[in-house]
Each structure stands twice: as C-alpha cells, then as structure tokens.
Scaffold this motif. Structure first.
Motif, PDB file in Angstrom:
ATOM      1  N   GLN A  20       0.725  -1.261  -0.007  1.00 46.43           N
ATOM      2  CA  GLN A  20       0.018  -0.024   0.039  1.00 46.43           C
ATOM      3  C   GLN A  20       0.636   1.366   0.011  1.00 46.43           C
ATOM      4  O   GLN A  20       0.294   2.397  -0.412  1.00 46.43           O
ATOM      5  CB  GLN A  20      -1.025   0.092   1.286  1.00 46.43           C
ATOM      6  CG  GLN A  20      -1.890  -1.212   1.100  1.00 46.43           C
ATOM      7  CD  GLN A  20      -2.994  -0.720   0.087  1.00 46.43           C
ATOM      8  OE1 GLN A  20      -3.573   0.382  -0.340  1.00 46.43           O
ATOM      9  NE2 GLN A  20      -3.300  -1.824  -0.822  1.00 46.43           N
ATOM     10  N   ARG A  23       4.180   2.568  -5.256  1.00 43.64           N
ATOM     11  CA  ARG A  23       3.612   2.770  -6.752  1.00 43.64           C
ATOM     12  C   ARG A  23       4.257   1.685  -7.465  1.00 43.64           C
ATOM     13  O   ARG A  23       5.588   1.197  -7.280  1.00 43.64           O
ATOM     14  CB  ARG A  23       4.103   4.062  -7.327  1.00 43.64           C
ATOM     15  CG  ARG A  23       3.245   5.139  -6.417  1.00 43.64           C
ATOM     16  CD  ARG A  23       3.260   6.616  -7.169  1.00 43.64           C
ATOM     17  NE  ARG A  23       2.359   7.712  -6.595  1.00 43.64           N
ATOM     18  CZ  ARG A  23       2.859   8.229  -5.591  1.00 43.64           C
ATOM     19  NH1 ARG A  23       4.165   8.180  -5.307  1.00 43.64           N
ATOM     20  NH2 ARG A  23       1.882   9.233  -5.141  1.00 43.64           N
ATOM     21  N   ASN A  48      -8.818   2.953 -14.278  1.00 40.48           N
ATOM     22  CA  ASN A  48      -9.530   4.213 -13.401  1.00 40.48           C
ATOM     23  C   ASN A  48     -11.135   3.857 -13.459  1.00 40.48           C
ATOM     24  O   ASN A  48     -11.985   4.074 -12.682  1.00 40.48           O
ATOM     25  CB  ASN A  48      -9.376   5.375 -13.947  1.00 40.48           C
ATOM     26  CG  ASN A  48      -7.977   5.913 -13.410  1.00 40.48           C
ATOM     27  OD1 ASN A  48      -7.273   5.241 -12.464  1.00 40.48           O
ATOM     28  ND2 ASN A  48      -7.233   6.752 -13.949  1.00 40.48           N
ATOM     29  N   SER A  51     -11.523   1.335 -11.025  1.00 40.77           N
ATOM     30  CA  SER A  51     -11.364   1.762  -9.420  1.00 40.77           C
ATOM     31  C   SER A  51     -12.349   2.691  -9.131  1.00 40.77           C
ATOM     32  O   SER A  51     -12.531   2.722  -8.059  1.00 40.77           O
ATOM     33  CB  SER A  51      -9.917   2.262  -9.544  1.00 40.77           C
ATOM     34  OG  SER A  51      -9.585   3.348 -10.073  1.00 40.77           O
ATOM     35  N   GLN A  52     -12.880   3.493  -9.956  1.00 45.49           N
ATOM     36  CA  GLN A  52     -14.012   4.309  -9.481  1.00 45.49           C
ATOM     37  C   GLN A  52     -15.318   3.704  -9.353  1.00 45.49           C
ATOM     38  O   GLN A  52     -15.504   4.035  -8.073  1.00 45.49           O
ATOM     39  CB  GLN A  52     -14.198   5.602 -10.938  1.00 45.49           C
ATOM     40  CG  GLN A  52     -13.391   6.603 -10.921  1.00 45.49           C
ATOM     41  CD  GLN A  52     -13.387   7.625  -9.958  1.00 45.49           C
ATOM     42  OE1 GLN A  52     -14.530   7.758  -9.181  1.00 45.49           O
ATOM     43  NE2 GLN A  52     -12.335   8.331  -9.832  1.00 45.49           N
ATOM     44  N   TYR A  55     -13.909   1.555  -5.725  1.00 45.46           N
ATOM     45  CA  TYR A  55     -13.212   2.203  -4.585  1.00 45.46           C
ATOM     46  C   TYR A  55     -13.622   3.993  -4.728  1.00 45.46           C
ATOM     47  O   TYR A  55     -13.240   4.381  -3.756  1.00 45.46           O
ATOM     48  CB  TYR A  55     -11.634   2.356  -4.450  1.00 45.46           C
ATOM     49  CG  TYR A  55     -11.443   0.546  -4.768  1.00 45.46           C
ATOM     50  CD1 TYR A  55     -11.825  -0.272  -3.881  1.00 45.46           C
ATOM     51  CD2 TYR A  55     -10.723   0.164  -5.732  1.00 45.46           C
ATOM     52  CE1 TYR A  55     -11.143  -1.778  -3.776  1.00 45.46           C
ATOM     53  CE2 TYR A  55     -10.224  -1.169  -5.634  1.00 45.46           C
ATOM     54  CZ  TYR A  55     -10.316  -2.021  -5.090  1.00 45.46           C
ATOM     55  OH  TYR A  55     -10.078  -3.308  -5.064  1.00 45.46           O
ATOM     56  N   VAL A  57     -12.237   6.112  -6.442  1.00 45.53           N
ATOM     57  CA  VAL A  57     -10.799   6.682  -6.769  1.00 45.53           C
ATOM     58  C   VAL A  57     -10.197   6.274  -7.796  1.00 45.53           C
ATOM     59  O   VAL A  57     -10.623   5.341  -8.659  1.00 45.53           O
ATOM     60  CB  VAL A  57      -9.791   6.619  -5.485  1.00 45.53           C
ATOM     61  CG1 VAL A  57     -10.229   6.878  -4.316  1.00 45.53           C
ATOM     62  CG2 VAL A  57      -9.323   5.192  -5.662  1.00 45.53           C
ATOM     63  N   MET A  59      -6.840   4.822  -9.786  1.00 41.23           N
ATOM     64  CA  MET A  59      -5.786   4.116  -9.100  1.00 41.23           C
ATOM     65  C   MET A  59      -4.545   4.504  -9.848  1.00 41.23           C
ATOM     66  O   MET A  59      -3.684   3.832  -9.647  1.00 41.23           O
ATOM     67  CB  MET A  59      -6.436   2.628  -9.160  1.00 41.23           C
ATOM     68  CG  MET A  59      -5.320   1.587  -8.501  1.00 41.23           C
ATOM     69  SD  MET A  59      -5.906  -0.202  -9.008  1.00 41.23           S
ATOM     70  CE  MET A  59      -7.231  -0.215  -7.915  1.00 41.23           C
ATOM     71  N   SER A 112       1.012  11.980   1.571  1.00 40.69           N
ATOM     72  CA  SER A 112      -0.529  12.349   1.643  1.00 40.69           C
ATOM     73  C   SER A 112      -0.748  13.326   0.674  1.00 40.69           C
ATOM     74  O   SER A 112      -1.894  13.999   0.541  1.00 40.69           O
ATOM     75  CB  SER A 112      -0.763  12.750   3.114  1.00 40.69           C
ATOM     76  OG  SER A 112       0.050  13.772   3.480  1.00 40.69           O
ATOM     77  N   THR A 137      -3.695   8.172  -4.196  1.00 47.05           N
ATOM     78  CA  THR A 137      -4.480   7.019  -4.739  1.00 47.05           C
ATOM     79  C   THR A 137      -4.085   6.308  -5.946  1.00 47.05           C
ATOM     80  O   THR A 137      -4.375   5.242  -6.108  1.00 47.05           O
ATOM     81  CB  THR A 137      -6.054   7.475  -4.863  1.00 47.05           C
ATOM     82  OG1 THR A 137      -6.044   8.353  -6.161  1.00 47.05           O
ATOM     83  CG2 THR A 137      -6.341   7.923  -3.572  1.00 47.05           C
ATOM     84  N   GLN A 138      -3.348   6.998  -6.766  1.00 43.33           N
ATOM     85  CA  GLN A 138      -2.692   6.473  -8.001  1.00 43.33           C
ATOM     86  C   GLN A 138      -1.501   5.758  -7.844  1.00 43.33           C
ATOM     87  O   GLN A 138      -0.276   6.340  -7.879  1.00 43.33           O
ATOM     88  CB  GLN A 138      -2.422   7.743  -9.055  1.00 43.33           C
ATOM     89  CG  GLN A 138      -3.893   8.564  -9.363  1.00 43.33           C
ATOM     90  CD  GLN A 138      -3.651   9.720 -10.374  1.00 43.33           C
ATOM     91  OE1 GLN A 138      -2.756  10.378 -10.080  1.00 43.33           O
ATOM     92  NE2 GLN A 138      -4.571   9.931 -11.257  1.00 43.33           N
ATOM     93  N   ARG A 139      -1.516   4.412  -7.557  1.00 44.23           N
ATOM     94  CA  ARG A 139      -0.464   3.468  -7.377  1.00 44.23           C
ATOM     95  C   ARG A 139       0.067   3.077  -8.562  1.00 44.23           C
ATOM     96  O   ARG A 139       1.148   2.170  -8.641  1.00 44.23           O
ATOM     97  CB  ARG A 139      -0.908   2.487  -6.258  1.00 44.23           C
ATOM     98  CG  ARG A 139      -1.398   3.258  -4.988  1.00 44.23           C
ATOM     99  CD  ARG A 139      -2.109   2.575  -4.040  1.00 44.23           C
ATOM    100  NE  ARG A 139      -1.427   1.462  -3.484  1.00 44.23           N
ATOM    101  CZ  ARG A 139      -1.595   0.192  -3.757  1.00 44.23           C
ATOM    102  NH1 ARG A 139      -2.587  -0.199  -4.349  1.00 44.23           N
ATOM    103  NH2 ARG A 139      -0.724  -0.821  -3.350  1.00 44.23           N
TER     104      ARG A 139
END
Length: 232
Positions: A20, A23, A48, A51-52, A55, A57, A59, A112, A137-139
């Motif tokens: 977590q 990236r 995305n 992920s949207q 989650y 968000v 990703m 953050s 959030t973009q991993r």
C-alpha cells in the motif's frame, strides 16, 4: 497483439498484491507513430473505470515525457539553434535529469500530497510546469515516451527504476503513414510531401535509434493497423 483488456487485467492483478505504500511504475516506449500514447491512455482509462466503480478513486496515473522537452529558449542557446529546433524530439532536446528526479520521487513511499509533473503546452510549444498531478491514490503509474528504454546515460538509470518496460513495436511504413497524418492534423506541415519529409528527417531516424539502443523490455506489444492505436 495483446489487447487493452489483457494489459489492464495484468496491472489490476499487480495492484491487488501491491504494498500500500508503493507505486508500480510502467514505462511505455517506442518510436514516434508506434501507438504508445493511445495504448497507455486506454489502459489508464480502463483501470480508473474499474477503480472508480469499486473504490471511488483513480488508481492509475499517466505521465507523458512531453513535459520534459527543453524549452525553445534552451534550444536557442545551443551552439546550432537552427538544427536544434529542426531536431526537436531527438534525445538531446529533452531533459532526462529532470525526469529522473521525478521518477525518484515516485519511487519513494506514498505520502499524503500529490506529486506534480510538467505537461506540454502545444499552443506555446513549451512545457507547462506542475500541470500534471500524481495523486496518493494513483498507485499504478504509466510513463510514456520515446526514450524511456534507452541504454544511454542517464536514460538507462530511469529505465532501471521501472517495474516494467513495455516496448511498442511498429512497422516503419505504418509509423510513417501515421506520422504524416499527425503532422498534417497538427499543422506542422502544409502538404503530405512536407509531412513525409519531416517524418523521414527526424521522427523515423529517432525511431531507428530507439530500436537499436533500447534495453530489453519486459514485454513487446505489436502495434497493428488498428484505429485505436493511432496516436493523437
């Protein structure tokens, strides 16, 4: 040819098991006209969308190499500014040291706050600083550009920091066809002949250099005559 869905599924599986705090960096490279931009952006969009929906968000993030062009003022200051402007897009007209610093930041544990990167303003024909945001959030981050796989210093140091290297292989004649259409659409040439000369004298030699001087990629994606793969 691997489909966009297959590439997307692969990265989603990677993300599922990813620490977590980290990236996952993918460098998509290839000659001008290979279709790498379209492949990268479509994979980002598909990730995305998932992920949207799941989650709420994004990703995945996208960082094109265009923002690391040297400015027109920097080209003007070169020993042969006319040649430098004519060859804009060749390796020496980019700032790989600046790009390397960004990749080093992306490799650090996720914080953050967003990390910013430059984009390219086609209206003024120069980079636009801090125009791209890489969110916490973009991993999964896809970096895209011609020279991200080069063996040359310091490009090879950038390649070594990637988790995967995707090389988009394209037939030279197909790349030339796409480049002519692109240059005409962008107003970089007034006639097909002028667009072809631009491709022959700059883009295609750059592509030849990339193919001859790239490190071994993680995967090779064959670019076919597919309307989805026409770079914009």
């Amino acid at each position: 040819m691997e489909t966009i869905e297959e590439l997307t599924g692969h990265l989603l599986r990677v993300a599922k098991d990813l620490d977590q705090s980290k990236r996952y960096l993918v460098a998509v490279a290839g000659s001008p006209g290979s279709g790498k931009t379209t492949i990268a952006t479509q994979v980002i969009r598909k990730i995305n969308e998932y992920s949207q929906a799941t989650y709420d968000v994004d990703m995945a993030g996208f960082v094109p190499m265009d923002g690391f062009h040297l400015t027109r003022a920097q080209l003007d200051a070169m020993p042969d500014p006319i040649a430098a402007h004519a060859r804009r897009g060749a390796p020496f007209t980019f700032d790989p040291h600046k790009l390397k610093k960004l990749v080093e930041r992306l490799r650090k544990p996720i914080g953050s706050t967003a990390i910013t990167a430059p984009s390219f303003d086609h209206a003024v024909k120069d980079p636009l600083e801090d125009d791209i945001q890489v969110l916490p959030t973009q991993r999964i981050i896809i970096l895209e550009g011609n020279y991200l796989h080069l063996k040359d210093e310091p490009w090879c140091e950038i390649a070594a920091m990637m988790d995967e290297l995707w090389y988009v292989d394209v037939d030279r004649d197909l790349a030339r066809e796409r480049l002519i259409a692109r240059h005409l659409k962008a107003g970089l040439a007034d006639t097909p002949e002028a667009a072809g000369a631009r491709a022959d004298n700059n883009d295609l030699p750059n592509g030849d250099y990339i193919k001859a001087n790239a490190v071994k990629p993680t995967r090779t994606i064959k670019s076919a005559q597919d309307p989805r793969l026409k770079e914009q």
